[in-house]
Design a protein around this motif. Structure first.
Motif, PDB file in Angstrom:
ATOM      1  N   MET A 146       0.846  -1.198   0.000  1.00 12.79           N
ATOM      2  CA  MET A 146       0.000   0.000   0.000  1.00 12.79           C
ATOM      3  C   MET A 146       0.881   1.246   0.000  1.00 12.79           C
ATOM      4  O   MET A 146       1.856   1.313   0.731  1.00 12.79           O
ATOM      5  N   LEU A 147       0.522   2.213  -0.837  1.00 12.21           N
ATOM      6  CA  LEU A 147       1.293   3.443  -0.884  1.00 12.21           C
ATOM      7  C   LEU A 147       1.050   4.263   0.375  1.00 12.21           C
ATOM      8  O   LEU A 147      -0.070   4.299   0.905  1.00 12.21           O
ATOM      9  N   PRO A 148       2.072   4.911   0.870  1.00 10.81           N
ATOM     10  CA  PRO A 148       1.890   5.697   2.100  1.00 10.81           C
ATOM     11  C   PRO A 148       1.056   6.942   1.843  1.00 10.81           C
ATOM     12  O   PRO A 148       1.061   7.505   0.747  1.00 10.81           O
ATOM     13  N   LYS A 149       0.333   7.378   2.864  1.00  8.08           N
ATOM     14  CA  LYS A 149      -0.444   8.603   2.776  1.00  8.08           C
ATOM     15  C   LYS A 149       0.480   9.799   3.002  1.00  8.08           C
ATOM     16  O   LYS A 149       1.194   9.861   3.997  1.00  8.08           O
ATOM     17  N   ILE A 150       0.485  10.708   2.060  1.00  8.59           N
ATOM     18  CA  ILE A 150       1.370  11.868   2.137  1.00  8.59           C
ATOM     19  C   ILE A 150       0.529  13.086   2.490  1.00  8.59           C
ATOM     20  O   ILE A 150      -0.336  13.493   1.713  1.00  8.59           O
ATOM     21  N   PRO A 151       0.691  13.678   3.651  1.00  9.80           N
ATOM     22  CA  PRO A 151      -0.217  14.717   4.141  1.00  9.80           C
ATOM     23  C   PRO A 151       0.078  16.094   3.568  1.00  9.80           C
ATOM     24  O   PRO A 151       0.458  17.007   4.295  1.00  9.80           O
ATOM     25  N   LEU A 152      -0.086  16.271   2.254  1.00  9.19           N
ATOM     26  CA  LEU A 152       0.001  17.620   1.709  1.00  9.19           C
ATOM     27  C   LEU A 152      -1.165  18.457   2.205  1.00  9.19           C
ATOM     28  O   LEU A 152      -1.030  19.630   2.525  1.00  9.19           O
ATOM     29  N   ASP A 153      -2.366  17.841   2.244  1.00  9.15           N
ATOM     30  CA  ASP A 153      -3.563  18.531   2.708  1.00  9.15           C
ATOM     31  C   ASP A 153      -4.345  17.537   3.573  1.00  9.15           C
ATOM     32  O   ASP A 153      -4.386  16.344   3.278  1.00  9.15           O
ATOM     33  N   ASP A 154      -4.953  18.038   4.616  1.00  7.70           N
ATOM     34  CA  ASP A 154      -5.673  17.134   5.503  1.00  7.70           C
ATOM     35  C   ASP A 154      -7.107  16.876   5.055  1.00  7.70           C
ATOM     36  O   ASP A 154      -7.886  16.252   5.779  1.00  7.70           O
ATOM     37  N   ARG A 155      -7.493  17.342   3.881  1.00  5.27           N
ATOM     38  CA  ARG A 155      -8.853  17.121   3.387  1.00  5.27           C
ATOM     39  C   ARG A 155      -8.965  15.730   2.754  1.00  5.27           C
ATOM     40  O   ARG A 155      -8.156  15.363   1.910  1.00  5.27           O
ATOM     41  N   THR A 156      -9.989  14.985   3.152  1.00  6.54           N
ATOM     42  CA  THR A 156     -10.258  13.672   2.570  1.00  6.54           C
ATOM     43  C   THR A 156     -11.377  13.781   1.533  1.00  6.54           C
ATOM     44  O   THR A 156     -11.971  14.852   1.343  1.00  6.54           O
ATOM     45  N   PHE A 157     -11.675  12.651   0.902  1.00  5.15           N
ATOM     46  CA  PHE A 157     -12.739  12.628  -0.100  1.00  5.15           C
ATOM     47  C   PHE A 157     -14.069  13.046   0.529  1.00  5.15           C
ATOM     48  O   PHE A 157     -14.803  13.872  -0.023  1.00  5.15           O
ATOM     49  N   ASP A 158     -14.376  12.504   1.692  1.00  2.00           N
ATOM     50  CA  ASP A 158     -15.646  12.838   2.340  1.00  2.00           C
ATOM     51  C   ASP A 158     -15.718  14.319   2.707  1.00  2.00           C
ATOM     52  O   ASP A 158     -16.777  14.953   2.558  1.00  2.00           O
ATOM     53  N   SER A 159     -14.596  14.868   3.203  1.00  3.50           N
ATOM     54  CA  SER A 159     -14.617  16.287   3.584  1.00  3.50           C
ATOM     55  C   SER A 159     -14.785  17.178   2.362  1.00  3.50           C
ATOM     56  O   SER A 159     -15.466  18.212   2.426  1.00  3.50           O
ATOM     57  N   ILE A 160     -14.205  16.794   1.228  1.00  2.00           N
ATOM     58  CA  ILE A 160     -14.359  17.592   0.010  1.00  2.00           C
ATOM     59  C   ILE A 160     -15.803  17.540  -0.471  1.00  2.00           C
ATOM     60  O   ILE A 160     -16.387  18.554  -0.886  1.00  2.00           O
ATOM     61  N   VAL A 161     -16.437  16.344  -0.417  1.00  4.92           N
ATOM     62  CA  VAL A 161     -17.839  16.218  -0.824  1.00  4.92           C
ATOM     63  C   VAL A 161     -18.741  17.062   0.079  1.00  4.92           C
ATOM     64  O   VAL A 161     -19.620  17.800  -0.394  1.00  4.92           O
ATOM     65  N   GLN A 162     -18.518  16.979   1.378  1.00  2.00           N
ATOM     66  CA  GLN A 162     -19.348  17.742   2.299  1.00  2.00           C
ATOM     67  C   GLN A 162     -19.186  19.247   2.094  1.00  2.00           C
ATOM     68  O   GLN A 162     -20.158  20.004   2.173  1.00  2.00           O
ATOM     69  N   GLU A 163     -17.952  19.690   1.842  1.00  2.00           N
ATOM     70  CA  GLU A 163     -17.725  21.118   1.599  1.00  2.00           C
ATOM     71  C   GLU A 163     -18.458  21.573   0.341  1.00  2.00           C
ATOM     72  O   GLU A 163     -19.040  22.671   0.301  1.00  2.00           O
ATOM     73  N   ALA A 164     -18.435  20.735  -0.714  1.00  2.00           N
ATOM     74  CA  ALA A 164     -19.136  21.090  -1.946  1.00  2.00           C
ATOM     75  C   ALA A 164     -20.650  21.109  -1.753  1.00  2.00           C
ATOM     76  O   ALA A 164     -21.350  22.001  -2.265  1.00  2.00           O
ATOM     77  N   ARG A 165     -21.200  20.165  -1.008  1.00  2.00           N
ATOM     78  CA  ARG A 165     -22.640  20.107  -0.802  1.00  2.00           C
ATOM     79  C   ARG A 165     -23.128  21.279   0.049  1.00  2.00           C
ATOM     80  O   ARG A 165     -24.262  21.758  -0.124  1.00  2.00           O
ATOM     81  N   LYS A 166     -22.277  21.764   0.967  1.00  3.49           N
ATOM     82  CA  LYS A 166     -22.675  22.921   1.766  1.00  3.49           C
ATOM     83  C   LYS A 166     -22.817  24.179   0.909  1.00  3.49           C
ATOM     84  O   LYS A 166     -23.567  25.093   1.260  1.00  3.49           O
ATOM     85  N   GLY A 167     -22.102  24.236  -0.206  1.00  2.44           N
ATOM     86  CA  GLY A 167     -22.188  25.417  -1.057  1.00  2.44           C
ATOM     87  C   GLY A 167     -23.345  25.400  -2.039  1.00  2.44           C
ATOM     88  O   GLY A 167     -23.561  26.383  -2.753  1.00  2.44           O
ATOM     89  N   ILE A 168     -24.078  24.290  -2.091  1.00  2.46           N
ATOM     90  CA  ILE A 168     -25.175  24.199  -3.073  1.00  2.46           C
ATOM     91  C   ILE A 168     -26.257  25.222  -2.778  1.00  2.46           C
ATOM     92  O   ILE A 168     -26.711  25.961  -3.663  1.00  2.46           O
ATOM     93  N   GLN A 169     -26.716  25.287  -1.530  1.00  2.00           N
ATOM     94  CA  GLN A 169     -27.810  26.193  -1.191  1.00  2.00           C
ATOM     95  C   GLN A 169     -27.422  27.658  -1.356  1.00  2.00           C
ATOM     96  O   GLN A 169     -28.266  28.502  -1.663  1.00  2.00           O
ATOM     97  N   LYS A 170     -26.139  27.948  -1.180  1.00  2.00           N
ATOM     98  CA  LYS A 170     -25.700  29.337  -1.302  1.00  2.00           C
ATOM     99  C   LYS A 170     -25.592  29.766  -2.754  1.00  2.00           C
ATOM    100  O   LYS A 170     -25.969  30.886  -3.121  1.00  2.00           O
ATOM    101  N   ARG A 171     -25.067  28.867  -3.599  1.00  2.00           N
ATOM    102  CA  ARG A 171     -24.823  29.224  -4.987  1.00  2.00           C
ATOM    103  C   ARG A 171     -25.989  28.846  -5.910  1.00  2.00           C
ATOM    104  O   ARG A 171     -26.230  29.514  -6.904  1.00  2.00           O
ATOM    105  N   LEU A 172     -26.668  27.742  -5.614  1.00  2.00           N
ATOM    106  CA  LEU A 172     -27.762  27.260  -6.463  1.00  2.00           C
ATOM    107  C   LEU A 172     -28.965  26.929  -5.588  1.00  2.00           C
ATOM    108  O   LEU A 172     -29.260  25.758  -5.302  1.00  2.00           O
ATOM    109  N   PRO A 173     -29.686  27.921  -5.133  1.00  2.00           N
ATOM    110  CA  PRO A 173     -30.828  27.641  -4.237  1.00  2.00           C
ATOM    111  C   PRO A 173     -31.943  26.851  -4.916  1.00  2.00           C
ATOM    112  O   PRO A 173     -32.750  26.203  -4.240  1.00  2.00           O
ATOM    113  N   GLU A 174     -31.985  26.883  -6.275  1.00  2.00           N
ATOM    114  CA  GLU A 174     -33.027  26.129  -6.968  1.00  2.00           C
ATOM    115  C   GLU A 174     -32.757  24.630  -7.004  1.00  2.00           C
ATOM    116  O   GLU A 174     -33.616  23.824  -7.378  1.00  2.00           O
TER     117      GLU A 174
END
Length: 744
Positions: free
Chosen positions: A1-29
């Protein structure tokens, strides 16, 4: 298994959650955020791509990191060599110590940096004299490990320092005194020397015979002063221009001696000079071991041209002479015993080496007259002398070229730590194949800017590898069946181990030097030695440097730059924007910088030279339209009068209350981490109440009032002390009256 290199502490789930939080602000419809919605599929896909980009960004190879740093003008630092000063003793006659003289401190080699003239002189007595007293400091200077003030603790004007020699100095000789100050500041560099305005001024004199035959204190010609009027450790060189005569100086009145004196003409030291040692016959040495060195000279085109050198390897090593050909290559000339026909019959391109033995020895290379031995042509830098350590001659040929791209040569037995510590030549067979003609090759950091004709090589000190180009980026050395890669310069050394302790530099490496009977000793530590900087450390340094301002824009910038003024010890800095001295109204575009130096007293004040040095430092970094004024602080003495009720067992603790007030009303930061009183801040009674109440045993403060002395202070109707922007407080003699609580 390749080692995890901590360039950024954001994971896949955190990126998805951050994007979903912006939906209501940018696209309320957009109302359907369930997994079956195609938009959510796109969010998850781009989140996955972002996570992959972060992963690959973390896998930037070392080569790319070095390129990025190069774009910023930053590269990992090479190893650094330690330096110190060594004092030579038991000098019975004048001796020329050549540059490059080799000494040893345990297993660490050292070399003198410059030529030194050793004189048969020693310091007999040292006397300090102030308006109040005269003291003999000779015992402190001979190893008593007790520092003494050169002009007393007050360093008042007209105070004097006297130094006596054990014998008469010779007229025409230059005497070099090395002064070590107890605070450890080393002599400033030549570049920094020009930027420092001395805080005080001293004058050196010698007791001797004037032009009319009379005896008096005569001005002493100062050739060099690294100490900047005894402000830093360093060397002071004097030229003896007149006969020196004996005189008695109290309290060393047992016999006449040969004295020189240093008079403090203009006082102003922030820290009075405190001398640890005054030494004679002291030279600077560097932790290095020169195996080979080379120097170029101009050809005169005249018969019998001679080139003389007194360097250490020239005196004790082997010598090779090269003459440049018309095409720029170098040809080795041959050493012969004389210009007799038998010696020069084979080839007229020859030279004779003559050496002078003894402590003032030298070596001379002499060419022929055109009839008995050839003459080098007239030219600039067309003659080269190469000096080899005798044991290094066989090691100077390090390999041969096979004529292929990307060649590498390993230096197995030469731990050189500097990229420019090597000088390399490549041999090319002559047209008749009888000898080699040598080409100079230049070291570079990489081949990125090298063309196909550039004679470049890359040396990696960490691995000891010399690499050549591929005929596109960097030329390929000419192929040869014999060894044709040669070192004409090689300097070893560097690293932290050169930071030696005092009194270890006691051994001479050359037998001829040991036979002179000289002693050597380093009074101070070796300093400046460092290992090669790692890439990780270089990245951290680059981030810190780019976050540190060089140009003064904000008040914090001015404060930081003033604190970092080279060569000065600044205790505190306060910046007042839009303020100019002498102007009551705001002055847009002006900045007033208040500086407090380190000092011995309660109210350290900067001298005019100190202020001028800070001004010059800030002037190089200010904005063009900004007017900078550097001023001294205005001290205000605050005296507290208080009636304090205490518990019965604390009736004798008034000194503790006064000490607490003194700690509170301090103009400078304390050693215990307590900060000094802020510039311009009003001294409220509540501050004093709080400080007194915090003292153990205090019940309450019954009465309190304050007095202030100073131009930058006013008293408010309520009894508080109001300060101007450049005002700062210090404690007076506080008067504390204690009342026992049991008496009330």
């Amino acid at each position: 298994m390749l080692p995890k290199i901590p360039l950024d502490d954001r994971t896949f789930d955190s990126i998805v959650q951050e994007a979903r939080k912006g939906i209501q602000k940018r696209l309320p419809e957009w109302t359907d955020e369930n997994a079956h919605d195609p938009g959510i599929t796109f969010v998850e896909m781009f989140s996955w791509l972002s996570e992959m980009q972060q992963y690959y960004l973390s896998r930037i190879p070392e080569r790319n990191l070095r390129k990025f740093l190069s774009l910023l003008g930053i590269a990992p630092r090479e190893a650094a060599a330690a330096e110190t000063e060594v004092s030579i003793g038991n000098v019975t006659k004048p001796i020329e110590l050549p540059a490059g003289t080799k000494l040893q401190a345990e297993d660490q080699p050292f070399e003198t940096i410059e030529r030194a003239r050793l004189l048969p002189l020693s310091i007999d007595r040292i006397v300090t004299r102030t308006e109040r007293e005269a003291s003999d400091r000779s015992a402190s200077n001979t190893g008593g490990n007790v520092a003494f003030y050169a002009f007393g603790k007050e360093a008042a004007a007209d105070s004097r320092l006297y130094i006596a020699f054990d014998r008469e100095p010779i007229v025409g000789e230059t005497i070099a005194l090395h002064v070590r100050l107890a605070d450890g500041d080393e002599g400033v560099t030549s570049e920094l020397h020009e930027k420092i305005v001395p805080s005080a001024k001293v004058a050196w004199k010698i007791y001797g015979e004037d032009d009319e035959g009379g005896m008096s204190w005569l001005p002493l010609a100062v050739m060099e002063d690294e100490t900047v009027h005894l402000t830093y450790s360093g060397t002071i060189s004097f030229l003896i221009e007149a006969p020196v005569r004996q005189v008695i100086v109290h309290p060393a009145a047992d016999k006449p001696r040969y004295w020189i004196s240093c008079t403090l003409e203009n006082a102003g030291y922030e820290l009075p000079p405190r001398i640890d040692r005054v030494l004679l016959n002291t030279v600077k040495v560097r932790q290095q071991d020169t195996k080979s060195e080379h120097f170029v000279y101009d050809g005169t085109g005249l018969p019998g041209q001679a080139i003389v050198s007194a360097r250490f390897l020239a005196r004790y090593g082997d010598i090779l002479v090269q003459v440049r050909e018309a095409d720029g290559s170098w040809r080795d000339w041959r050493e012969v015993r004389s210009f007799d026909e038998a010696d020069i019959a084979r080839d007229g391109r020859c030279y004779v080496v003559a050496r002078e033995a003894g402590p003032d020895g030298w070596s001379e290379v002499r060419f022929g007259d055109g009839k008995r031995g050839d003459m080098p042509a007239e030219g600039t830098g067309n003659i080269r002398r190469i000096h080899y350590e005798k044991s290094f001659v066989a090691l100077s040929l390090i390999g041969r070229s096979n004529g292929l791209p990307h060649q590498k040569v390993m230096l197995h037995d030469l731990p050189c730590k500097w990229r420019d510590g090597l000088a390399l030549q490549i041999g090319v067979p002559s047209e008749d194949g009888a000898e080699m003609l040598w080409e100079d090759w230049k070291p570079v950091a990489d081949f990125d800017r090298s063309g196909p004709l550039d004679r470049h090589y890359v040396f990696e000190p960490g691995t000891g590898t010399i690499a050549f180009g591929n005929d596109e980026n960097g030329a390929i050395p000419a192929a040869s069946e014999e060894f044709n890669i040669r070192l004409i310069g090689c300097v070893l050394g560097g690293g932290e181990r050169g930071n030696i302790k005092p009194h270890l530099l006691t051994e001479w490496r050359q037998e001829e030097e040991r036979e002179l009977g000289l002693t050597s000793d380093n009074a101070g530590y070796g300093f400046g030695g460092a290992e090669e900087e790692s890439l990780e450390a270089c990245l951290e340094r680059a981030q810190a440097e780019w976050q540190t301002p060089y140009v003064a824009v904000t008040s914090d910038d001015y404060a930081r730059l003033a604190m970092e003024t080279p060569g000065l010890r600044v205790s505190r800095v306060h910046v007042i924007p839009n303020r100019a001295p002498g102007r009551e109204k705001p002055a847009p575009g002006s900045v007033t910088v208040v500086v407090v130096p380190e000092g011995l007293g309660e109210t350290p004040a900067p001298s005019a030279g100190f202020l001028a040095t800070v001004t010059k430092h800030l002037d190089d970094r200010r904005l063009v339209t900004t007017e900078v004024h550097v001023v001294a602080p205005e001290y205000v003495k605050v005296t507290v009068h208080a009636v304090v009720v205490v518990e019965p067992q604390f009736m004798d603790e008034s000194r503790r209350i006064a000490a607490a007030l003194k700690r509170l009303l301090a103009p400078t930061d304390g050693k215990d981490g307590v900060l000094g009183w802020p510039f311009g801040r009003t001294v409220h009674k509540s501050d004093i109440y709080g400080a007194i109440s915090a003292v153990k045993g205090v019940a309450y403060v019954q009465d309190l009032w304050m007095d202030a002395e100073g131009r930058a202070a006013k008293k408010s109707p309520g009894g508080d002390i109001l300060l101007e922007g450049h005002g700062i407080v210090y404690s007076g003699d506080h008067r504390i009256e204690l009342i026992s609580r049991a008496q009330l």
